[in-house]
Design a protein around this motif. Structure first.
Motif, short mmCIF file in Angstrom:
data_model
loop_
_atom_site.label_atom_id
_atom_site.label_comp_id
_atom_site.label_asym_id
_atom_site.label_seq_id
_atom_site.Cartn_x
_atom_site.Cartn_y
_atom_site.Cartn_z
N VAL A 156 0.83 -1.20 0.00
CA VAL A 156 0.00 0.00 0.00
C VAL A 156 0.87 1.25 0.00
N GLN B 169 -6.86 -3.85 1.90
CA GLN B 169 -7.91 -2.85 2.09
C GLN B 169 -7.77 -2.14 3.44
N HIS B 170 -7.44 -2.94 4.45
CA HIS B 170 -7.26 -2.41 5.78
C HIS B 170 -6.19 -1.32 5.80
N TRP B 171 -5.06 -1.61 5.18
CA TRP B 171 -3.97 -0.63 5.13
C TRP B 171 -4.32 0.56 4.25
N GLU B 172 -5.02 0.28 3.15
CA GLU B 172 -5.43 1.40 2.30
C GLU B 172 -6.22 2.41 3.13
N GLN B 173 -7.11 1.89 3.96
CA GLN B 173 -7.96 2.81 4.69
C GLN B 173 -7.22 3.58 5.77
N TYR B 174 -6.18 2.97 6.33
CA TYR B 174 -5.33 3.74 7.24
C TYR B 174 -4.79 4.98 6.54
N PHE B 175 -4.40 4.81 5.29
CA PHE B 175 -3.73 5.90 4.58
C PHE B 175 -4.67 6.81 3.80
N HIS B 176 -5.94 6.44 3.71
CA HIS B 176 -6.87 7.27 2.93
C HIS B 176 -6.78 8.76 3.23
N PRO B 177 -6.67 9.15 4.51
CA PRO B 177 -6.65 10.60 4.77
C PRO B 177 -5.52 11.32 4.05
N LEU B 178 -4.42 10.61 3.79
CA LEU B 178 -3.30 11.28 3.12
C LEU B 178 -3.61 11.66 1.67
N LEU B 179 -4.63 11.03 1.11
CA LEU B 179 -4.98 11.34 -0.28
C LEU B 179 -5.31 12.82 -0.44
N ALA B 180 -5.76 13.44 0.64
CA ALA B 180 -6.08 14.87 0.58
C ALA B 180 -4.84 15.70 0.29
N GLY B 181 -3.66 15.11 0.44
CA GLY B 181 -2.42 15.86 0.21
C GLY B 181 -2.06 16.00 -1.26
#
Lengths: 269, 189
Positions: A17, A44-56
């Motif tokens: 991920v 999927q679990h790890w993707e969701q940990y990092f989802h907030p960073l997509l805002a960057g």
């Protein structure tokens, strides 16, 4: 599941991920994901940990041609689209009929060349070009519900009001409108920079089956806004229209300036 | 009279994805119009070249056109799901080329975490996840945090990270590993 220990699997999913894996290891994880729902869940679990960073990631507007080319490719028949690799995700998902798009005579998204020969304005193009109100009305036939399979899906009870969506393109940008049937407000977001002359204001209208425009208020030129409506949206899909008015809006309650964009609302339930 | 519920951005996108799965090109177009700049942002940042990014953007949306039915709300915000497709497409393309690191990489700033302030609507939908992740990342030792963020945003491999951070490969690998483990512990605490 593979022979790897649980912590090793978890670590591999995490670095997949994160993106640091070299090509062979990356492919190995992708293959495992295709075979094994447990791997999918782990990733999927790890993707969701990092989802907030997509805002960057800062948004960048793609060129207009991208859609044109995409619409053409989306319409292309197999080989490419009909030869999916075994895909556990897709196999888990319910199969859906694609009968409407498969019948070219009935296809609302026919490629431009074919549509041109038939003299019918293809829908995707009608979307791309800000059509005049007349043009929308005259192509109204192709917007009938049989082209929207999700409207006639059996077993769907309309518990929530229908959602109306519209995209009103003008020179330089567009407004995306969403509101519910019977709703007393709509949300508008601005894409790019719609060009509005100095000393003018863009006013949004809905037009129901009686043909009378009802003002929905002045459109913002950037960001998002909620417009409060004097008259609730109708139960039948309205046509949205934008007219250019004096600053402060139409003085008469009806459009006084040129209608620069119209759009028959897409209905979603 | 009951106030009709106006769906959130996420609900609208989820509905557009459902309609896309049923091959409704108009809905697909609206989905594209509402989201393309975000996917493009991922691709431009990671692939560095606009033309490559636009080509990859088409690939991503074709995939969405063909796989929209595999979205489900359990997978997170629809936009996050779509941007993740773009991110992995970029990673696949980067891995297919030899060298990704370039000299001007030094001048590319990373996003500042505290600038990623979500809108109130997003905040309500994500339940403050960003703040939790931000706090957990900030709690990491500097080099671990930097390694994770560089990897995430730039798509570096371990050796590329080592070269960018001018540190031995083994050291960088262990920063990544320890960073991930601590991040997980913190997020699940």
């Amino acid at each position: 599941m593979s022979r790897l220990s649980a912590p090793a699997r978890d670590y591999l999913a995490a670095v997949y991920v994160l993106g640091v894996l070299a090509a062979p290891a990356r492919r190995a994880v992708q293959q495992r994901m295709q075979r094994d729902p447990e791997w999918q869940a782990l990733v999927q679990h790890w993707e969701q940990y990092f989802h907030p960073l997509l805002a960057g990631y800062e948004p960048v507007l793609p060129a207009g041609e991208v859609w044109t080319s995409l619409a053409r490719r989306a319409n292309e028949p197999p080989p490419k689209l009909a030869r999916p690799k075994p895909d556990p995700e897709a196999m888990l998902a319910p199969r859906r009929g694609k009968a409407v798009a498969a019948d070219p005579a009935n296809d609302p998204v026919a490629p431009p060349a074919v549509a041109g020969r038939r003299g019918v304005s293809p829908l995707w193009r009608a979307w791309a070009i800000a059509a005049s109100l007349l043009a929308v009305v005259s192509t109204g036939a192709v917007l009938q519900p049989q082209h929207f399979p999700f409207l006639s899906r059996p077993g769907v009870v309309a518990e929530t009001p229908a959602l109306y969506l519209g995209a009103l393109a003008v020179d330089g940008g567009r407004w995306l409108v969403r509101g519910a049937a019977g709703g007393e407000s709509v949300y508008v977001s601005v894409e790019e920079r719609p060009r509005v002359q100095r000393n003018r204001a863009a006013e949004l209208w809905w037009i129901g089956s009686d043909g009378t425009p009802r003002s929905m208020g002045l459109l913002p030129t950037e960001g998002e806004a909620q417009l409060m409506l004097a008259q609730a949206l109708p139960d039948e899909a309205p046509v949205f229209a934008v007219s250019m008015e004096p600053r402060g809006g139409s003085p008469t309650g009806l459009p006084t300036g040129p209608v620069v964009s119209t759009f028959r609302a897409i209905v979603q339930r | 009279m009951q106030m009709p519920h106006v769906p959130s951005e996420a609900e609208v996108l989820a509905r557009l994805l459902r309609a896309t799965a049923e091959r409704d090109l108009r809905s697909f177009r609206l989905l594209y119009d509402s989201t393309a700049s975000h996917l493009m942002g991922v691709l431009v940042r990671m692939l560095r070249q606009r033309d490559r990014a636009e080509e990859a953007l088409q690939d991503c949306y074709l995939r969405i056109w063909n796989k929209a039915e595999s979205y489900e709300p359990a997978k997170g915000h629809p936009l996050a799901w779509m941007m993740t497709i773009a991110r992995h497409r970029a990673l696949d393309l980067l891995r297919a080329q030899r060298e990704h690191l370039s000299l001007d990489d030094e001048e590319r700033p990373l996003p500042v975490l505290s600038d990623l302030a979500p809108s109130p609507e997003d905040e309500a939908e994500t339940g403050g996840e960003l703040h939790r992740l931000e706090d957990c990342l900030e709690a990491l030792p500097g080099e671990q945090k930097q390694a994770l963020l560089l990897a995430y945003y730039e798509g570096y491999t371990h050796p590329e990270l080592a070269s960018r951070l001018s540190s031995p490969l083994g050291t960088v690998k262990s920063w990544v590993r320890r960073g991930l483990l601590r991040l997980r512990e913190c997020l699940e605490a």
